[in-house]
Design a protein around this motif. Structure first.
Motif, PDB file in Angstrom:
ATOM      1  N   ILE A  92      -9.936 -32.484  -0.752  1.00 11.71           N
ATOM      2  CA  ILE A  92     -10.499 -32.058  -2.033  1.00 11.71           C
ATOM      3  C   ILE A  92     -10.130 -30.589  -2.173  1.00 11.71           C
ATOM      4  O   ILE A  92     -10.511 -29.770  -1.334  1.00 11.71           O
ATOM      5  N   GLY A  93      -9.378 -30.251  -3.217  1.00 11.88           N
ATOM      6  CA  GLY A  93      -8.922 -28.868  -3.328  1.00 11.88           C
ATOM      7  C   GLY A  93      -8.861 -28.368  -4.752  1.00 11.88           C
ATOM      8  O   GLY A  93      -8.999 -29.142  -5.711  1.00 11.88           O
ATOM      9  N   ASP A  94      -8.643 -27.068  -4.888  1.00 11.95           N
ATOM     10  CA  ASP A  94      -8.462 -26.470  -6.199  1.00 11.95           C
ATOM     11  C   ASP A  94      -7.088 -26.856  -6.750  1.00 11.95           C
ATOM     12  O   ASP A  94      -6.355 -27.642  -6.138  1.00 11.95           O
ATOM     13  N   PHE A  95      -6.727 -26.303  -7.888  1.00 10.88           N
ATOM     14  CA  PHE A  95      -5.485 -26.711  -8.559  1.00 10.88           C
ATOM     15  C   PHE A  95      -4.252 -26.529  -7.668  1.00 10.88           C
ATOM     16  O   PHE A  95      -3.413 -27.429  -7.560  1.00 10.88           O
ATOM     17  N   HIS A  96      -4.149 -25.384  -7.012  1.00 16.78           N
ATOM     18  CA  HIS A  96      -2.952 -25.122  -6.209  1.00 16.78           C
ATOM     19  C   HIS A  96      -2.935 -25.965  -4.931  1.00 16.78           C
ATOM     20  O   HIS A  96      -1.880 -26.457  -4.521  1.00 16.78           O
ATOM     21  N   THR A  97      -4.107 -26.143  -4.317  1.00 19.59           N
ATOM     22  CA  THR A  97      -4.196 -26.992  -3.128  1.00 19.59           C
ATOM     23  C   THR A  97      -3.863 -28.442  -3.487  1.00 19.59           C
ATOM     24  O   THR A  97      -3.140 -29.133  -2.750  1.00 19.59           O
ATOM     25  N   PHE A  98      -4.382 -28.890  -4.611  1.00 18.16           N
ATOM     26  CA  PHE A  98      -4.136 -30.258  -5.075  1.00 18.16           C
ATOM     27  C   PHE A  98      -2.641 -30.492  -5.281  1.00 18.16           C
ATOM     28  O   PHE A  98      -2.079 -31.482  -4.801  1.00 18.16           O
ATOM     29  N   ILE A  99      -1.984 -29.567  -5.970  1.00 13.43           N
ATOM     30  CA  ILE A  99      -0.543 -29.700  -6.218  1.00 13.43           C
ATOM     31  C   ILE A  99       0.239 -29.737  -4.907  1.00 13.43           C
ATOM     32  O   ILE A  99       1.166 -30.531  -4.733  1.00 13.43           O
ATOM     33  N   MET A 114      -7.794 -22.870 -20.361  1.00 11.27           N
ATOM     34  CA  MET A 114      -8.159 -23.693 -19.204  1.00 11.27           C
ATOM     35  C   MET A 114      -6.924 -23.967 -18.365  1.00 11.27           C
ATOM     36  O   MET A 114      -5.791 -23.875 -18.839  1.00 11.27           O
ATOM     37  N   LYS A 115      -7.158 -24.356 -17.100  1.00 12.59           N
ATOM     38  CA  LYS A 115      -6.072 -24.731 -16.188  1.00 12.59           C
ATOM     39  C   LYS A 115      -5.774 -26.217 -16.335  1.00 12.59           C
ATOM     40  O   LYS A 115      -6.683 -27.041 -16.485  1.00 12.59           O
ATOM     41  N   VAL A 116      -4.486 -26.546 -16.271  1.00 15.60           N
ATOM     42  CA  VAL A 116      -4.015 -27.925 -16.400  1.00 15.60           C
ATOM     43  C   VAL A 116      -2.887 -28.143 -15.397  1.00 15.60           C
ATOM     44  O   VAL A 116      -2.075 -27.248 -15.173  1.00 15.60           O
ATOM     45  N   VAL A 117      -2.851 -29.339 -14.795  1.00 17.18           N
ATOM     46  CA  VAL A 117      -1.715 -29.731 -13.960  1.00 17.18           C
ATOM     47  C   VAL A 117      -0.691 -30.430 -14.849  1.00 17.18           C
ATOM     48  O   VAL A 117      -0.999 -31.442 -15.488  1.00 17.18           O
ATOM     49  N   ILE A 118       0.506 -29.891 -14.889  1.00 13.04           N
ATOM     50  CA  ILE A 118       1.586 -30.462 -15.677  1.00 13.04           C
ATOM     51  C   ILE A 118       2.574 -31.147 -14.738  1.00 13.04           C
ATOM     52  O   ILE A 118       3.000 -30.562 -13.739  1.00 13.04           O
ATOM     53  N   VAL A 119       2.926 -32.395 -15.062  1.00 11.26           N
ATOM     54  CA  VAL A 119       3.965 -33.120 -14.337  1.00 11.26           C
ATOM     55  C   VAL A 119       5.230 -33.107 -15.190  1.00 11.26           C
ATOM     56  O   VAL A 119       5.226 -33.568 -16.339  1.00 11.26           O
ATOM     57  N   SER A 134       3.137 -28.275 -11.789  1.00 13.38           N
ATOM     58  CA  SER A 134       2.795 -26.867 -11.957  1.00 13.38           C
ATOM     59  C   SER A 134       1.419 -26.736 -12.586  1.00 13.38           C
ATOM     60  O   SER A 134       0.929 -27.648 -13.261  1.00 13.38           O
ATOM     61  N   VAL A 135       0.779 -25.582 -12.332  1.00  7.64           N
ATOM     62  CA  VAL A 135      -0.494 -25.256 -12.974  1.00  7.64           C
ATOM     63  C   VAL A 135      -0.199 -24.378 -14.178  1.00  7.64           C
ATOM     64  O   VAL A 135       0.500 -23.370 -14.066  1.00  7.64           O
ATOM     65  N   THR A 136      -0.714 -24.775 -15.327  1.00  7.85           N
ATOM     66  CA  THR A 136      -0.452 -24.059 -16.573  1.00  7.85           C
ATOM     67  C   THR A 136      -1.764 -23.712 -17.258  1.00  7.85           C
ATOM     68  O   THR A 136      -2.721 -24.480 -17.197  1.00  7.85           O
ATOM     69  N   LEU A 167      -8.115 -35.453  -4.072  1.00 10.41           N
ATOM     70  CA  LEU A 167      -8.919 -35.121  -5.246  1.00 10.41           C
ATOM     71  C   LEU A 167      -8.752 -33.676  -5.667  1.00 10.41           C
ATOM     72  O   LEU A 167      -8.627 -32.772  -4.819  1.00 10.41           O
ATOM     73  N   LEU A 168      -8.796 -33.476  -6.984  1.00 13.14           N
ATOM     74  CA  LEU A 168      -8.815 -32.142  -7.574  1.00 13.14           C
ATOM     75  C   LEU A 168     -10.261 -31.770  -7.881  1.00 13.14           C
ATOM     76  O   LEU A 168     -10.991 -32.550  -8.502  1.00 13.14           O
ATOM     77  N   ASN A 169     -10.685 -30.607  -7.412  1.00 10.06           N
ATOM     78  CA  ASN A 169     -12.038 -30.108  -7.670  1.00 10.06           C
ATOM     79  C   ASN A 169     -11.956 -29.087  -8.796  1.00 10.06           C
ATOM     80  O   ASN A 169     -11.385 -28.005  -8.622  1.00 10.06           O
ATOM     81  N   CYS A 170     -12.530 -29.415  -9.933  1.00 13.39           N
ATOM     82  CA  CYS A 170     -12.517 -28.514 -11.098  1.00 13.39           C
ATOM     83  C   CYS A 170     -13.860 -27.828 -11.301  1.00 13.39           C
ATOM     84  O   CYS A 170     -14.062 -27.140 -12.311  1.00 13.39           O
TER      85      CYS A 170
END
Length: 347
Positions: free
Chosen positions: A320-327, A1-6, A13-15, A343-346
């Motif tokens: 409201i965006g995907d992982f990369h847009t959100f970051i 799965m995709k995760v946002v890491i701080v 980053s998206v991992t 917002l992050l849209n998953c």
């Protein structure tokens, strides 16, 4: 799965990670739908404010239950839930009195443990609030920030037929304003220094709006004098200036709910402190958003208001965006406050 890491230093980053598994019979696996950035996440990202790094934040989110533990009877696969991020101990003296927000032996999703900036998350069943049919996944992601204002209004014994003044027209303030209207407030005023926010407040139902950059506290107080009794003043900006303003404009025996978190020391002059005494003001501290029965009346009322169509969210959303847009959107803040919800849209 995709995760946002701080990471330490404000790098996001998206991992790709292994999808989490249920490890306890009282847990549920949730497919995250929408996850919102909270103002409290900003210092965690940019100002070394997190408990540890690297971390996955996110405590304002909704999702669908995809798996349940053996002892879970409250939820079924396919249920839509909103995250209830606090997990109190339920056994300390505060918890026994149902002061769950005041528990000292708690954990917290998206702060002390990994949160909802991910495609999947495992939650304790008590960290989930089942959404009724008719409430959307997007609305579900706003339950946590909405109940913050609701908690303060309930501490002030509700606002039916009262005059509500919101000091701070950000997301929390404008959600609280809509809740106050839904709860039967007699009049609603919003104070801010941003005309765009004030115009938005008016479009969402505020009867009076005042720009405290252009008007003195005395002028605002005079304008509010027609509704000077039975006041609830909610301070939602979290600034020493707005706390002082709330005291200065409050009417006789007003209830002042302090919701915003200060990041700087506050000093009150003798004159300002004297107003608390001379006007016999009630100062209410409000922390988080929980009561009995768990997770509280706040959460039930928010459900009701959404079902009744009394809350407008779209004007409060920046993106409201995907992982990369959100970051990209979060990184662009560079530590500054949001102007509207990101917002992050998953889904």
């Amino acid at each position: 799965m995709k995760v946002v890491i701080v990471n330490d230093g404000g790098n996001l980053s998206v991992t790709e990670m292994e999808k989490p598994k249920i490890t306890s019979s009282d847990q549920i696996l949730v497919k995250v739908a929408y996850s919102g950035l909270c103002g409290s996440d900003i210092p965690r990202i940019f100002h070394q404010g997190a408990h540890y790094y690297p971390i996955t934040l996110g405590h304002e989110f909704s999702g669908t239950v995809t798996e349940i533990g053996n002892d879970v009877t409250e939820f079924a696969i396919g249920d839509l839930i909103s995250c209830v991020p606090l997990l109190p101990c339920f056994i300390c003296d505060e918890c026994q009195k149902h002061y769950y927000s005041l528990c000292k032996n708690y954990t917290f999703v998206g702060s002390r443990i990994s949160g909802g900036f991910a495609e999947y998350i495992v939650l304790n069943k008590k960290n989930a609030f089942k959404l009724p049919k008719g409430v959307t996944p997007l609305e579900g992601a706003f339950f946590e920030p909405m109940t913050v204002g609701m908690h303060a209004l309930l501490l002030a014994d509700g606002c039916r037929d009262k005059n509500v003044i919101i000091v701070g027209g950000g997301t929390i303030g404008l959600l609280a304003m809509q809740c106050a209207k839904a709860m039967g407030a007699k009049s609603i005023a919003v104070i801010d220094i941003n005309d765009t926010r004030l115009n938005l407040a008016k479009s969402l139902g505020a009867v009076q709006v005042y720009n405290s950059k252009n008007l003195s506290p005395e002028e605002i107080s005079q304008a509010l004098s027609i509704n000077r009794f039975e006041q609830i003043v909610l301070e939602t900006a979290g600034s020493p200036v707005t706390v002082k303003l709330a005291i200065e404009i409050a009417g006789p025996r007003a209830k002042i709910g302090l919701v915003g978190t200060l990041h700087n020391d506050i000093t009150l002059s003798e004159k300002t402190f004297g107003l608390i005494l001379r006007k016999e003001l009630h100062i209410l501290g409000s922390w988080m958003n929980y009561s009995a029965p768990w997770p509280g009346e706040e959460w039930q009322l928010v459900s009701q208001f959404f079902l009744e169509g009394k809350i407008k969210l779209e004007p409060l959303i920046t993106s409201i965006g995907d992982f990369h847009t959100f970051i990209a959107q979060v990184t662009e803040l560079n530590g500054h406050p949001m102007n509207g919800k990101i917002l992050l849209n998953c889904m």
